[in-house]
Design an enzyme around this catalytic site. Structure first.
Site: not given
Length: 360
Positions: A265, A308
């Site tokens: 990611s 996140k």
């Protein structure tokens, strides 16, 4: 939940004796108890109250001064007798005691004196109401002496109760310099922010290369190579005459080298870091991003959107870039998690380029 935990197992401490501020609770959660659940938070709160209880006991012991009285023996000479002979002390000459016995007139005089003394004592004794008032005042005075100063717990003295913070502020730069971009990662403790840093090693014809450090896993190393290739293609589109990547040896690093890192990611963050150095242009302030990238620049979905997002808010990030495929995951988050954030959803890196460098 915190209010409930504050009242567990501490019945012996009066609630008015302790004041734990909201700032202290937030600091406790953010710097000591980031993991899921409240078990560790409860342990830390219990630790605080145990230390407060110890302080209260020690202060109470200091207020109490040990007192001891020694009772003396009083001997009345007129009542003492010689146990062996039965003769009053001071009259052991063997004389007839009857000779010294008082007369009837003397007895009457002594009786009158005793009656007068008893009347005076009766007048000096307080009434039952006065005795109750005096006792009440004594009880109040004793309670006042037992009053202990209130204990305040805030973010400034919190380390005195639970020790040094376990977690520290993850944000390193207020404004990221050229070549540095903030990314978002998922960890076992939830989400966290991480920086991708790129710097120039040397330049020369045909010296284009990329060196990576930061204890990266195999997947992350592959993402760095993909990012280098995509960045070269994007630079050709934006500035065809710029030979930066072809003639520059670069070093890409992810800080906190003692922590192993892996996952795909960080691809879009690596590309942005490389482009920032190639264009000599810093990215937009308070910007963070996450997303896997393909060789053609497409952005693939990632996991851990909630973690996140929380990590971004913890680091005072204002703008987040997510893959378009994660829009549904973000929409399911609670409103308080999304509050104050500007979120963009992209499916191609060229959209990220415009967001990162368009207004900076």
């Amino acid at each position: 939940m915190c209010i409930f935990l504050l009242g567990v197992k501490f019945e012996t401490i009066k609630i008015l004796q302790v004041d734990v501020s909201d700032a202290a609770l937030l600091s406790l959660i953010e710097n000591y108890c980031r993991e899921a659940g409240v078990r560790n938070l409860q342990k830390q709160i219990e630790k605080i109250y145990r230390k407060i209880a110890l302080q209260l006991v020690r202060r109470g012991a200091e207020l109490e001064e040990p007192s001891a009285t020694i009772k003396g023996e009083h001997i009345v000479a007129g009542d003492a007798t010689n146990e062996k002979e039965g003769i009053p002390i001071g009259d052991q000459s063997g004389e007839d005691v009857s000779k010294t016995m008082p007369s009837d007139d003397m007895r009457e005089s002594e009786q009158v004196q005793k009656d007068a003394a008893s009347d005076r004592n009766r007048n000096d004794q307080p009434s039952p109401t006065e005795e109750h008032t005096v006792e009440t005042e004594k009880v109040q005075e004793s309670e006042e002496t037992k009053t202990v100063e209130k204990v305040f717990v805030d973010s400034s003295n919190l380390p005195d109760f639970v020790g040094k913070p376990v977690f520290h502020v993850e944000r390193i730069y207020d404004q990221a310099p050229v070549g540095v971009v903030m990314g978002l990662a998922w960890t076992a403790m939830g989400g966290s922010t991480l920086y991708i840093e790129t710097t120039l090693i040397e330049q020369g014809d045909g010296k284009g290369a990329l060196h990576v450090t930061g204890q990266l896993g195999d997947v992350m190393k592959e993402s760095a190579q993909i990012a280098h290739t995509v960045a070269r293609a994007i630079l050709v589109e934006k500035e065809a005459s710029n030979p930066f990547f072809a003639n520059t040896k670069l070093h890409l690093h992810v800080p906190a080298g003692a922590t192993p890192k892996d996952g795909p990611s960080a691809g879009c963050t690596m590309i942005t870091s490389l482009m920032s150095l190639a264009l000599n242009k810093a990215v937009k302030k308070d910007l963070a991003m996450t997303g896997e990238v393909t060789l053609t620049g497409k952005i693939l979905p990632i996991g851990g959107v909630k973690e996140k997002t929380i990590a971004a808010r913890r680091s005072d990030v204002k703008t987040i870039i997510f893959p378009s495929a994660n829009r549904r995951d973000y929409d399911e988050l609670a409103p308080n998690v999304k509050e104050g954030l500007e979120v963009h959803f992209v499916d191609d890196y060229r959209q990220i380029f415009d967001l990162a460098f368009g207004d900076s």
